[in-house]
Design a protein around this motif. Structure first.
Motif, PDB file in Angstrom:
ATOM      1  N   ALA A 229       0.842  -1.196   0.000  1.00  0.00           N
ATOM      2  CA  ALA A 229       0.000   0.000   0.000  1.00  0.00           C
ATOM      3  C   ALA A 229       0.875   1.242   0.000  1.00  0.00           C
ATOM      4  O   ALA A 229       1.792   1.378   0.829  1.00  0.00           O
ATOM      5  N   LEU A 230       0.595   2.171  -0.944  1.00  0.00           N
ATOM      6  CA  LEU A 230       1.347   3.423  -1.046  1.00  0.00           C
ATOM      7  C   LEU A 230       0.443   4.556  -0.566  1.00  0.00           C
ATOM      8  O   LEU A 230      -0.636   4.782  -1.124  1.00  0.00           O
ATOM      9  N   GLY A 231       0.896   5.256   0.482  1.00  0.00           N
ATOM     10  CA  GLY A 231       0.107   6.350   1.046  1.00  0.00           C
ATOM     11  C   GLY A 231       0.426   7.685   0.397  1.00  0.00           C
ATOM     12  O   GLY A 231       1.508   7.893  -0.171  1.00  0.00           O
TER      13      GLY A 231
ATOM     14  N   PRO B  54      -1.942  14.611   0.162  1.00  0.00           N
ATOM     15  CA  PRO B  54      -2.138  13.583   1.195  1.00  0.00           C
ATOM     16  C   PRO B  54      -3.269  12.606   0.886  1.00  0.00           C
ATOM     17  O   PRO B  54      -3.254  11.466   1.363  1.00  0.00           O
ATOM     18  N   SER B  55      -4.271  13.041   0.087  1.00  0.00           N
ATOM     19  CA  SER B  55      -5.418  12.171  -0.195  1.00  0.00           C
ATOM     20  C   SER B  55      -5.118  11.127  -1.270  1.00  0.00           C
ATOM     21  O   SER B  55      -5.920  10.220  -1.502  1.00  0.00           O
ATOM     22  N   ALA B  56      -3.967  11.237  -1.912  1.00  0.00           N
ATOM     23  CA  ALA B  56      -3.618  10.284  -2.964  1.00  0.00           C
ATOM     24  C   ALA B  56      -3.199   8.959  -2.358  1.00  0.00           C
ATOM     25  O   ALA B  56      -2.727   8.890  -1.216  1.00  0.00           O
ATOM     26  N   SER B  57      -3.361   7.883  -3.130  1.00  0.00           N
ATOM     27  CA  SER B  57      -2.916   6.555  -2.691  1.00  0.00           C
ATOM     28  C   SER B  57      -2.810   5.646  -3.907  1.00  0.00           C
ATOM     29  O   SER B  57      -3.329   5.963  -4.984  1.00  0.00           O
TER      30      SER B  57
ATOM     31  N   ALA C 147      13.149  -4.881  -4.564  1.00  0.00           N
ATOM     32  CA  ALA C 147      12.609  -3.626  -4.037  1.00  0.00           C
ATOM     33  C   ALA C 147      12.384  -3.735  -2.530  1.00  0.00           C
ATOM     34  O   ALA C 147      11.946  -4.761  -2.021  1.00  0.00           O
ATOM     35  N   GLU C 148      12.677  -2.645  -1.837  1.00  0.00           N
ATOM     36  CA  GLU C 148      12.363  -2.543  -0.412  1.00  0.00           C
ATOM     37  C   GLU C 148      11.218  -1.562  -0.187  1.00  0.00           C
ATOM     38  O   GLU C 148      10.613  -1.548   0.890  1.00  0.00           O
ATOM     39  N   ALA C 149      10.941  -0.761  -1.225  1.00  0.00           N
ATOM     40  CA  ALA C 149       9.823   0.179  -1.175  1.00  0.00           C
ATOM     41  C   ALA C 149       9.509   0.591  -2.612  1.00  0.00           C
ATOM     42  O   ALA C 149      10.289   0.359  -3.546  1.00  0.00           O
ATOM     43  N   PHE C 150       8.342   1.202  -2.762  1.00  0.00           N
ATOM     44  CA  PHE C 150       7.918   1.727  -4.068  1.00  0.00           C
ATOM     45  C   PHE C 150       7.442   3.164  -3.896  1.00  0.00           C
ATOM     46  O   PHE C 150       6.858   3.516  -2.864  1.00  0.00           O
ATOM     47  N   GLY C 151       7.722   3.988  -4.886  1.00  0.00           N
ATOM     48  CA  GLY C 151       7.253   5.364  -4.866  1.00  0.00           C
ATOM     49  C   GLY C 151       6.733   5.770  -6.246  1.00  0.00           C
ATOM     50  O   GLY C 151       7.122   5.194  -7.263  1.00  0.00           O
ATOM     51  N   ILE C 152       5.853   6.763  -6.243  1.00  0.00           N
ATOM     52  CA  ILE C 152       5.298   7.281  -7.504  1.00  0.00           C
ATOM     53  C   ILE C 152       5.434   8.795  -7.492  1.00  0.00           C
ATOM     54  O   ILE C 152       4.974   9.473  -6.568  1.00  0.00           O
TER      55      ILE C 152
END
Length: 266
Positions: free
Chosen positions: A163-165, A171-174, A239-244
């Motif tokens: 889950a990407l917060g 802040p409302s994006a995910s 991968a240890e994390a994902f970002g957009i």
């Protein structure tokens, strides 16, 4: 019988259509030669025959009509003088019959052309409708296949869901990452990301945390199906994390941290 009675008797009509005996025909010709009123009446009857044939075939060309008219009436509306032994009335009857048959033939050809044109238009319309139907069926099949593929992703127990917060920029994006560590395939559910502005595109990063090392694994440009916003990106193995992040069209070599929209650890 005077000329008026002769005209009203109907003999001249029979004369024009060739229905009199040869003796009667010669008698009419002799009287017409000496009587202008009879010549005028015969010319009027002949003209009526021409007009009748024209009304039967209104689409006959003016050139053809005038040629036939000249053959029958000539340039002078006087009675055509023939040699006594020539059956002029018989020729006249044949000509009138020919004109009527010609008119009927032209009407048939016109109706046949009109019918063929309507049939061709109907065939073209049905062909277009069939092609549209084929295209719709093909589109439906593609959508169904993509939907089935997406369901397989969601049901695959080998997938790790990350889950990407939302981050400071929104802040409302995910978003969600579906990562199969065995096959290394990565899918991104970007349903909760806003549409990118014109000239911008979302870029997905595979992250190593120590030290922080971002690796681009693709742009969110081509959805898998419809409005699902499910994307397939490049594979990753560690991968240890994902970002957009939001980047200019074509993507960037390094992520623009001020435009980090979503982030999540595996």
């Amino acid at each position: 019988m005077n000329s008026r009675e002769y005209i009203e008797s109907g003999i001249l009509e029979l004369y024009v259509f060739g229905k009199l005996s040869e003796t009667e025909m010669q008698e009419v010709q002799q009287m017409a030669a000496d009587n202008p009123a009879m010549r005028t009446e015969i010319a009027a009857i002949e003209k009526a025959v021409i007009n009748l044939s024209y009304s039967v075939s209104p689409n006959i060309s003016s050139e053809t009509y005038n040629r036939i008219r000249e053959e029958l009436l000539g340039n002078d509306p006087k009675v055509i003088k023939l040699k006594p032994k020539t059956n002029w009335a018989q020729y006249m009857g044949w000509a009138a019959s020919f004109i009527i048959l010609l008119g009927a033939g032209l009407m048939y050809l016109h109706m046949n052309d009109t019918m063929n044109e309507k049939i061709n238009l109907e065939i073209d319309k049905n062909k277009t409708d069939f092609e549209k139907m084929q295209q719709s069926v093909s589109t439906m099949e593609e959508k169904n296949k993509a939907a089935e593929d997406m369901m397989e992703i969601l049901r695959d127990n080998n997938n790790t869901i990350v889950a990407l917060g939302g981050q400071a920029v929104m802040p409302s994006a995910s978003a969600k990452i579906y990562w199969n560590k065995t096959t290394q395939t990565v899918y991104v559910d970007a349903k909760n990301l806003p549409d990118p502005p014109q000239g911008m595109v979302y870029q997905v990063w595979s992250l190593k945390m120590n030290p922080l090392t971002p690796t681009s694994i693709g742009l969110l440009e081509k959805v898998m199906t419809g409005s699902s916003k499910m994307y397939r990106v490049d594979n990753t193995s560690d991968a240890e994390a994902f970002g957009i992040t939001l980047e200019p069209e074509g993507g960037s070599e390094l992520p623009t941290m001020e435009q980090l929209y979503a982030l999540g650890k595996v």
